[in-house]
Design an enzyme around this catalytic site. Structure first.
Site, PDB file in Angstrom:
ATOM      1  N   GLU A 308       0.829  -1.194   0.000  1.00 18.59           N
ATOM      2  CA  GLU A 308       0.000   0.000   0.000  1.00 18.59           C
ATOM      3  C   GLU A 308       0.871   1.255   0.000  1.00 18.59           C
ATOM      4  OE1 GLU A 308      -3.268  -0.669   2.571  1.00 18.59           O
ATOM      5  OE2 GLU A 308      -3.958   1.397   2.508  1.00 18.59           O
ATOM      6  N   GLU A 311       2.216   1.688  -3.409  1.00 18.34           N
ATOM      7  CA  GLU A 311       1.149   2.187  -4.266  1.00 18.34           C
ATOM      8  C   GLU A 311       0.950   3.691  -4.044  1.00 18.34           C
ATOM      9  OE1 GLU A 311      -2.664   0.380  -3.583  1.00 18.34           O
ATOM     10  OE2 GLU A 311      -3.635   1.641  -5.086  1.00 18.34           O
ATOM     11  N   CYS A 335      -8.084  -1.850   4.234  1.00 13.43           N
ATOM     12  CA  CYS A 335      -7.980  -3.020   5.121  1.00 13.43           C
ATOM     13  C   CYS A 335      -9.310  -3.385   5.755  1.00 13.43           C
ATOM     14  CB  CYS A 335      -7.016  -2.776   6.263  1.00 13.43           C
ATOM     15  SG  CYS A 335      -5.599  -1.861   5.802  1.00 13.43           S
ATOM     16  N   SER A 355      -7.055   1.956  -2.128  1.00 19.21           N
ATOM     17  CA  SER A 355      -5.845   1.223  -2.451  1.00 19.21           C
ATOM     18  C   SER A 355      -6.235  -0.132  -3.019  1.00 19.21           C
ATOM     19  CB  SER A 355      -5.011   1.030  -1.189  1.00 19.21           C
ATOM     20  OG  SER A 355      -4.073   0.004  -1.398  1.00 19.21           O
ATOM     21  N   LYS A 394     -15.172  -9.450   7.937  1.00 19.31           N
ATOM     22  CA  LYS A 394     -14.164 -10.335   7.355  1.00 19.31           C
ATOM     23  C   LYS A 394     -14.782 -11.640   6.866  1.00 19.31           C
ATOM     24  CE  LYS A 394     -10.365  -7.909   7.976  1.00 19.31           C
ATOM     25  NZ  LYS A 394      -9.556  -7.469   6.827  1.00 19.31           N
ATOM     26  N   GLU A 397     -15.858 -10.658   3.563  1.00 18.10           N
ATOM     27  CA  GLU A 397     -14.726 -10.396   2.675  1.00 18.10           C
ATOM     28  C   GLU A 397     -14.141 -11.680   2.103  1.00 18.10           C
ATOM     29  OE1 GLU A 397     -11.159  -8.944   4.500  1.00 18.10           O
ATOM     30  OE2 GLU A 397     -10.645  -7.700   2.789  1.00 18.10           O
ATOM     31  N   GLU A 402     -13.888 -12.155  -5.728  1.00 19.95           N
ATOM     32  CA  GLU A 402     -12.542 -11.768  -6.186  1.00 19.95           C
ATOM     33  C   GLU A 402     -11.450 -12.472  -5.391  1.00 19.95           C
ATOM     34  OE1 GLU A 402     -15.434  -9.789  -5.657  1.00 19.95           O
ATOM     35  OE2 GLU A 402     -14.354  -8.072  -4.852  1.00 19.95           O
ATOM     36  N   CYS A 565     -10.164  -1.621  14.497  1.00 23.11           N
ATOM     37  CA  CYS A 565     -10.435  -3.056  14.615  1.00 23.11           C
ATOM     38  C   CYS A 565     -10.689  -3.490  16.059  1.00 23.11           C
ATOM     39  CB  CYS A 565      -9.262  -3.849  14.067  1.00 23.11           C
ATOM     40  SG  CYS A 565      -8.909  -3.436  12.368  1.00 23.11           S
TER      41      CYS A 565
END
Lengths: 638, 403
Positions: A308, A311, A335, A355, A394, A397, A402, A565
Site C-alpha cells: 500500500e 502504491e 484493510c 488502495s 471479514k 470479505e 474476487e 479493529c
C-alpha cells in the site's frame, strides 16, 4: 419532506440537546439535587442516569448504551421525580432544575418489575440454548429482579424465521426486545441505516428494506449492531462446526492466522479486565485445539504496508512528478472490509481512491495457498485457512468472489474473537493460565507496525513509518520520538496531520525500478487523515466532495468500526469507549516491546520478496495475488 | 363552504365572528397584552391534556431562535371525537385567524396544519380558503400592513396513525419519520419541528383564542366554573336521539347532557374517547370540568342493550393496534389487557391475575413514554371497576356478551 438529507436519525433518537459545559463549576452551572434524600450537585444537563452512576446509585438499563444516542423506550430505568405525575426514564431526563429523585420507591420497583415481566413474556427461547447465555443484559436483569416465573406468561412459539442469509450477521427477531440499539447503531453511530422498526404496536419488529434478507440490503457487515444487542437477537454467522470438522479431518492442514485485535481482547471472554494482551497464551491454545500452523496476521499487515505504501508513492509520483491528471488522490486504505463495502454502496464514484492492496487477511490467504504449500510441499487443496478476526465483515470479505487468486478460496473461514473464545472453552482450556508460545515459521513474529493495525490510526502510523523512512532515508525515530507518530493516534473521530518532507534520500532498491528519484517530494507537506466509524468516514467523504480540507490530503485511513479493529463487530461484548481505550493501550504497550517496529525491516518479509514476490511491491506476482478490484455497488446488491 | 354551514348555537365558539377580526385586533395589541389576555382567560388546551395555553405560548415566545413554528393539531383521532372537523368545515376563520395571531405572538413565521389523513376530502377547500386569506393579506408578508410580520400556513396530511395526535409524535411524522413520541424534556416549545421552538395547539383551542382576542378574557371568564373557564365543544355519539357537536359550558352535569341529547335507558357513558373513563349511572351526577371529569370532548353513550365487555374489548383492540410500539409498557401492556378481556369471555380470568393486571395498568399509566400508553388503561380500569357486576356475575361477561 425531510429537509436535511444529511441527518438520517429522527429527533426522537438524537442525543440530548442540553450540552454539558466543560467547566460547570466555574460558570455556576451546577444543579443541586436530591437522590434518595442524599444531596448532590451535578452539572446542568446531566441525565438522571449519569447523576446516579456518578453517585454509585445503580439504575437498571436495557435500551441505553453509552455509545448510542438515547431512546428511552424500554422504560426499565424509570425513576420518580418529585412533582411529576408519571415516572421518568432516567436515561433521557436531563437535569436542569433542582429536582428530587427517588430511585427505589415502591412505585418504581413495581413498575420496573412489571416492565421486565412484560419483556420476558415476549422474549422467545430458553437461556441455555442461546449464544448470549451468561452475557445477556435481559438475563442479568431477570436475575437482578429475582424473576422465578413468568408473571404475564411466556411466548412458546417463534414468530419469525431466523435470517442467516448474511455471511456476517444472523438476525433472530424472536429474541428481540425492541430496544432499538441496533437501529440506532446502524443509523446514528454508523449512518448506514439498514435496520428500522416496521409496523406498530404489537406487530412491531426490526426489519430491513422491504423485509429483504440482510444479505440483500446495503448492510456493510460491520457487526456493530451485534456488539450492542443486549440479547441473543443478533449474532455473527458462526463457522465453528465447519472448523472443528476440518481440524478433525486428518487429511486437512488447518492454518489459523490471528489478527492484532483479538489477542488484546480475548481475555475479556475469560473474565479478565479489558486491556490484557494474551498473544502467547492464545498461540498455545490454538495449537492445543489442533490447528496445524499458527501465523500472525501482522506479518501480512507488514506486507500490506509495503504494497500500500508503494502504491501511495506510485500514485503521488504519477500525480506530482509526472502530472498525470487521472490519478486518484487521496489514496484510501482498504484493510477494513466494512469500510470498503460502505464506500462501494454509498460513494461508488470514489472506489478508484481505494488502495488496490488487499487487506492483510486476504493477502495472507493468497500466500497460504500458493507460497506456503510450495515450500511445505502440501497440496493446497488440503489446506484450510482460518482467520481469527475482531470483525464480522471479514466473514463477508473472504467470500467475495474476487478473493480466489490462489486458485482456491484464499481464506476459508473468518472467525470472530468471540467464536474463538468459545472454541477454546469447548476444548476445555482456561486461556489466561496457559504458557506462552510464538508464531510458526516461515512467517514468524511480525513487527510492531503490523500490530498497531488493530487501533484506529495504526495503519496510517505503520505506513508512515515505512514511507517516511523510504523517502527520507532517515530513521523515523529522528522524526518522531520513539517512532510513535502521536498526531494520528487517539480516539477523536477524525484526525488530520501534516508532515513536511524536508529532505529526501535515494530510492531504495526494492522500488527503484518503479520510481527513479524522490526529488519531486522535497518540500512537500504530506497531508494525512484518519477516520473511524463510517459516520466519520461520511463526514470526510462529504468534505472531499465539496473540495474541503480533506480533498487536499494524500492518504486517508478509514476504519468502519469506532475505535478501529479493536472495536470491531467480532470483539467481546460489551463494548464502550473505556473498554476500547484499554484495548488500544494493550496493543500500544505490547508494540513497544517488539524487536522490529517497521514493516520494511521485517526479515521474513524481506525473504518473501527475495524468494517469492521477486519483482517487488506492486510487481506482477503481487498484483496477481495481493491486489484486488472493487465494485460500484450503489444502492444495489452486486 | 358557506353551503354546509349548520345552524349552530353556542355562547363562545359558535357566537358571531367576523373573518380577520382577531388578526386585526391582535396586530393592534402588544405581544405581552395578547399573552396576558390568554393567561387571564384561563384557557387550557382543548385536545384533552388541558395544559394552560398561555404557558405554552409564553414559553415558545420566550425561546430564542431564528425560526419558530406554530402547528395546528388537526389529527382528530380520538374515537368518538368529531368537533375539529366541524370547526374546519364550518368555522375555518376561527382556526386560521388564531394561527396568525399565534404566529404574531410567539414570533413564528410558518404555521402548519397537521390534518388527519382521513380528512383528505377537506384539503382542497381548506387550501382554497387559505388562498382567499392570502389574497386579502391575512396571510403572507406584512400582514394587514404590519411591517415585518410575515406568516403563512400550509397543510400537511397525516397518514392515519392515532399516536400522531400526540404532539411530539406529530412533529416526528411531520419531519418524515415514524410517528413515535419523543422523550420529554426537551419540550417542543424549545426543541420542536426541525429542532426549532414549536407551539402545537388543538383546533378547538385556536378557535377559542380568536374569540378571546376579539371579545376579551373578562367576557370569556363569564362562562364555565371557577376552575374551568369558558365552554367546550362536545362530540356526542352513541345511543341518543340527537348526536352531534354541542358547545356547552364547563360544569354541566352528565345527566343534564344526557337529557339534552335525548339519551334513554343509558347504562354507561364513555367520557374522553377510547382513552377516557367509563362511568355508570351512579356517577351521572358528576360534572364535566377539569376539577371533576376532564375531557377532550368525546362522549359516547351506551344504553342498557350494550355489552360492556364488548365495549372494553373494542377499545383494547384499538390500543393494541394503535400503540406505536416503541415503549414496553404500552406495546406489550395493552396486549396483556386485551388478553384478559378474552379470558373473561372464556371464563378463564382468575381474580389473582386480575389483581396483577390492575397493577400492570397502574404501571402503564405512570411508566409509558407518552400519553397513549399512560391513558390506554383507563377504559380497562374504569369498565372493570364500574361494571364489575355485569362483567363478572354472569358467565363469560354478561348476558349481552354472546350474540
Amino acid at each position: 419532506m425531510r429537509k436535511n438529507n444529511n441527518v438520517r436519525a429522527p429527533e426522537s433518537q438524537k442525543r440530548l440537546k442540553v450540552k454539558i459545559a466543560d467547566n460547570p463549576e466555574d460558570i455556576g452551572a451546577m444543579v443541586h439535587i436530591e437522590i434518595n434524600e442524599k444531596k448532590v450537585s451535578v452539572p446542568l444537563g446531566t441525565t438522571i442516569l449519569e447523576a446516579c452512576r456518578k453517585n454509585q446509585i445503580h439504575i437498571p438499563t436495557l435500551c441505553h448504551h453509552d455509545d448510542l444516542c438515547i431512546a428511552g423506550v424500554c422504560r426499565v430505568c424509570v425513576v420518580e421525580v418529585e412533582g411529576m405525575k408519571t415516572l421518568q426514564a432516567a436515561c433521557s431526563f436531563p437535569i436542569t432544575n433542582p429536582v428530587k429523585i427517588k430511585t427505589t420507591s415502591p412505585r418504581v420497583r413495581r413498575a420496573r418489575k412489571n416492565i421486565l415481566d412484560l419483556l420476558l413474556s415476549e422474549h422467545y427461547g430458553e437461556c441455555y440454548a442461546c449464544v448470549r447465555n451468561n452475557n445477556c443484559e435481559l438475563q442479568a436483569l431477570a436475575k437482578e429482579y429475582g424473576v422465578d416465573h413468568y408473571n404475564f406468561g411466556h411466548i412458546d412459539k417463534p414468530k419469525f424465521q431466523v435470517d442467516n442469509s448474511s455471511y456476517a450477521v444472523v438476525r433472530d427477531m424472536n429474541k428481540c426486545v425492541l430496544c432499538k440499539r441496533c437501529v440506532r447503531t446502524c443509523i446514528d453511530l454508523q449512518e448506514v441505516g439498514v435496520l428500522e422498526a416496521i409496523n406498530r404496536g404489537e406487530a412491531t419488529y426490526i426489519g430491513t428494506f422491504f423485509d429483504k434478507p440482510l444479505a440483500d440490503v446495503i448492510c456493510i457487515n460491520c457487526g456493530q449492531c451485534i456488539n450492542r444487542c443486549p440479547t441473543g437477537a443478533l449474532h455473527a454467522n458462526d463457522p465453528r462446526d465447519e472448523i472443528w470438522a476440518a481440524i478433525d479431518d486428518p487429511e486437512k492442514h488447518v492454518i489459523i492466522q490471528t489478527a492484532p485485535s483479538p489477542r488484546a481482547a480475548i481475555g475479556e471472554e475469560f473474565g479478565l479486565e479489558p486491556g490484557h494482551s494474551l498473544t502467547g497464551e492464545m498461540n498455545t491454545a490454538l495449537r492445543r485445539i489442533g490447528f496445524d500452523a499458527v501465523f500472525d496476521t501482522n506479518f501480512a499487515a507488514d506486507l500490506t504496508v509495503m504494497e500500500e505504501g508503494t502504491e501511495l508513492l506510485l500514485r503521488l509520483y504519477k500525480a506530482l512528478a509526472k502530472g498525470e491528471p487521472d490519478v486518484a488522490i487521496p489514496q484510501f486504505t482498504s484493510c477494513s472490509p466494512g469500510w470498503v463495502k460502505y464506500l462501494e454502496h454509498f460513494y461508488p464514484d470514489f472506489i478508484n481512491h481505494l488502495s488496490s492492496a488487499k487487506s492483510p487477511q486476504q493477502m495472507f490467504g493468497a500466500l497460504l495457498k500458493t507460497f506456503y504449500p510450495k515450500i511445505k510441499n502440501i497440496d493446497p487443496a488440503n489446506i484450510v485457512t482460518v482467520a481469527v478476526m475482531p470483525c464480522a465483515a471479514k466473514k463477508f470479505e473472504c467470500n467475495r468472489p474476487e478473493m480466489t487468486d490462489s486458485g482456491y478460496k484464499d481464506i476459508d473461514y473468518g472467525l470472530t474473537t468471540r467464536e474463538l473464545a468459545q472454541m477454546i472453552k469447548e476444548a476445555g482450556i482456561y486461556l489466561p493460565e496457559l504458557p506462552k508460545s510464538g508464531f510458526d515459521d516461515p512467517f514468524g513474529d511480525a513487527t510492531g507496525a503490523g500490530l498497531i493495525f488493530g487501533a484506529t490510526g495504526g495503519v496510517m502510523e505503520a505506513a508512515l513509518r515505512t514511507v517516511l523512512e523510504l523517502v527520507t532515508g532517515d530513521k523515523i525515530e529522528n522524526i518522531f520520538e520513539n517512532a510513535e507518530i502521536k498526531p494520528v493516534r487517539g480516539f477523536e473521530g477524525i484526525r488530520y496531520a501534516e508532515i513536511p518532507v524536508t529532505k529526501v534520500g535515494k530510492v531504495p532498491g526494492i522500488i527503484s525500478h518503479l520510481i527513479p528519484d524522490f526529488e519531486w517530494l522535497k518540500g512537500i507537506t504530506l497531508k494525512v487523515a484518519v477516520a473511524h466509524g463510517t459516520a466519520n468516514a461520511k463526514k470526510v467523504l462529504e468534505d472531499i466532495k465539496n473540495g474541503g480540507k480533506f480533498s487536499h490530503c494524500h492518504f486517508i485511513e478509514f476504519m468502519a468500526c469506532p475505535g478501529g479493529c479493536l472495536g470491531g463487530g467480532g470483539q467481546p461484548i460489551p463494548t464502550n469507549a473505556e473498554i476500547r481505550r484499554k484495548r488500544a493501550e494493550a496493543i500500544y504497550k505490547e508494540e513497544r516491546t517488539l524487536n522490529y517496529r517497521k514493516s520494511h525491516e521485517n526479515p521474513k518479509l524481506i525473504r518473501l520478496y527475495n524468494e517469492f514476490l521477486t519483482d517487488g511491491p506492486c510487481g506482477s506476482v503481487s498484483h496477481k495475488l495481493l491486489h484486488t478490484t472493487y465494485t460500484k455497488r450503489g444502492s444495489f446488491i452486486v | 363552504m358557506e353551503g354546509v354551514k349548520h345552524n349552530r348555537f353556542g355562547p363562545v365558539i359558535f357566537s358571531k365572528y367576523e373573518r380577520g377580526s382577531a388578526i386585526e385586533r391582535a396586530l393592534a395589541m402588544s405581544r405581552e397584552d395578547i399573552l396576558f389576555e390568554l393567561k387571564n382567560s384561563g384557557l387550557k388546551g382543548r385536545g384533552g391534556a388541558g395544559f394552560p395555553t398561555s404557558t405554552k405560548w409564553m414559553l415558545t415566545a420566550a425561546a430564542i431562535s431564528d425560526k419558530k413554528y406554530l402547528i395546528c393539531n388537526a389529527d382528530e383521532g380520538e374515537p368518538g371525537t368529531f368537533k375539529d372537523r366541524v370547526l374546519l368545515i364550518e368555522y375555518p376563520e376561527l382556526v386560521f385567524d388564531a394561527m396568525v395571531v399565534g404566529g404574531y405572538t410567539i414570533g413564528a413565521t410558518e404555521g402548519i396544519v397537521y390534518l388527519r389523513g382521513e380528512y383528505e376530502y377537506l384539503l382542497d377547500s381548506l387550501n382554497d380558503y387559505l388562498n382567499g386569506m392570502r389574497k386579502d393579506n391575512l396571510l403572507g408578508e406584512n400582514i394587514l400592513g404590519k411591517k415585518g410580520f410575515n406568516f403563512d400556513i400550509r397543510i400537511f396530511l397525516g397518514e392515519g396513525s392515532y399516536v400522531c395526535g400526540e404532539e411530539t409524535a406529530l412533529i416526528e411524522s411531520l419531519e418524515g419519520h415514524r410517528g413515535e413520541a419523543r422523550n420529554r424534556p426537551p419540550y417542543p416549545v424549545n426543541t420542536g419541528f426541525m429542532g426549532k421552538p414549536t407551539c402545537v395547539n388543538n383546533v378547538e383551542t385556536l378557535a377559542t383564542i380568536s374569540h378571546i382576542i376579539v371579545k376579551g378574557s373578562e367576557w370569556y371568564k363569564n362562562f364555565g366554573t371557577s376552575k374551568s373557564k369558558g365552554t367546550k365543544l362536545f362530540s356526542i355519539s352513541g345511543d341518543c336521539e340527537k348526536p352531534g357537536v354541542y358547545e356547552l359550558e364547563w360544569g354541566m352535569k352528565i345527566s343534564d347532557v344526557l337529557k339534552l341529547v335525548g339519551a334513554k335507558d343509558t347504562k354507561a357513558v364513555q367520557i374522553g374517547g377510547a382513552s377516557g373513563v367509563c362511568l355508570n349511572s351512579s356517577q351521572f351526577d358528576r360534572t364535566l370540568a377539569y376539577e371533576d371529569v376532564p375531557t377532550g370532548g368525546s362522549i359516547i353513550i351506551f344504553n342498557k342493550k350494550r355489552s360492556m365487555l364488548k365495549v372494553l374489548k373494542n377499545f383494547m383492540e384499538f390500543f393494541v393496534e394503535e400503540s406505536c410500539g416503541q415503549c414496553t409498557p404500552c406495546r406489550i401492556g395493552n396486549v396483556k389487557l386485551l388478553e384478559a378481556v378474552k379470558m373473561i369471555e372464556e371464563n378463564k380470568l382468575t381474580f389473582g391475575y386480575l389483581k396483577k393486571l390492575k397493577e400492570l395498568a397502574e404501571t402503564m399509566k405512570i411508566a409509558s413514554k407518552c400519553g397513549l400508553g399512560q391513558s390506554s388503561p383507563n377504559p380497562f380500569l374504569s369498565i372493570i371497576e364500574n361494571f364489575k357486576e355485569e362483567i363478572f356475575n354472569y358467565a363469560g361477561g354478561g348476558e349481552y356478551a354472546k350474540e
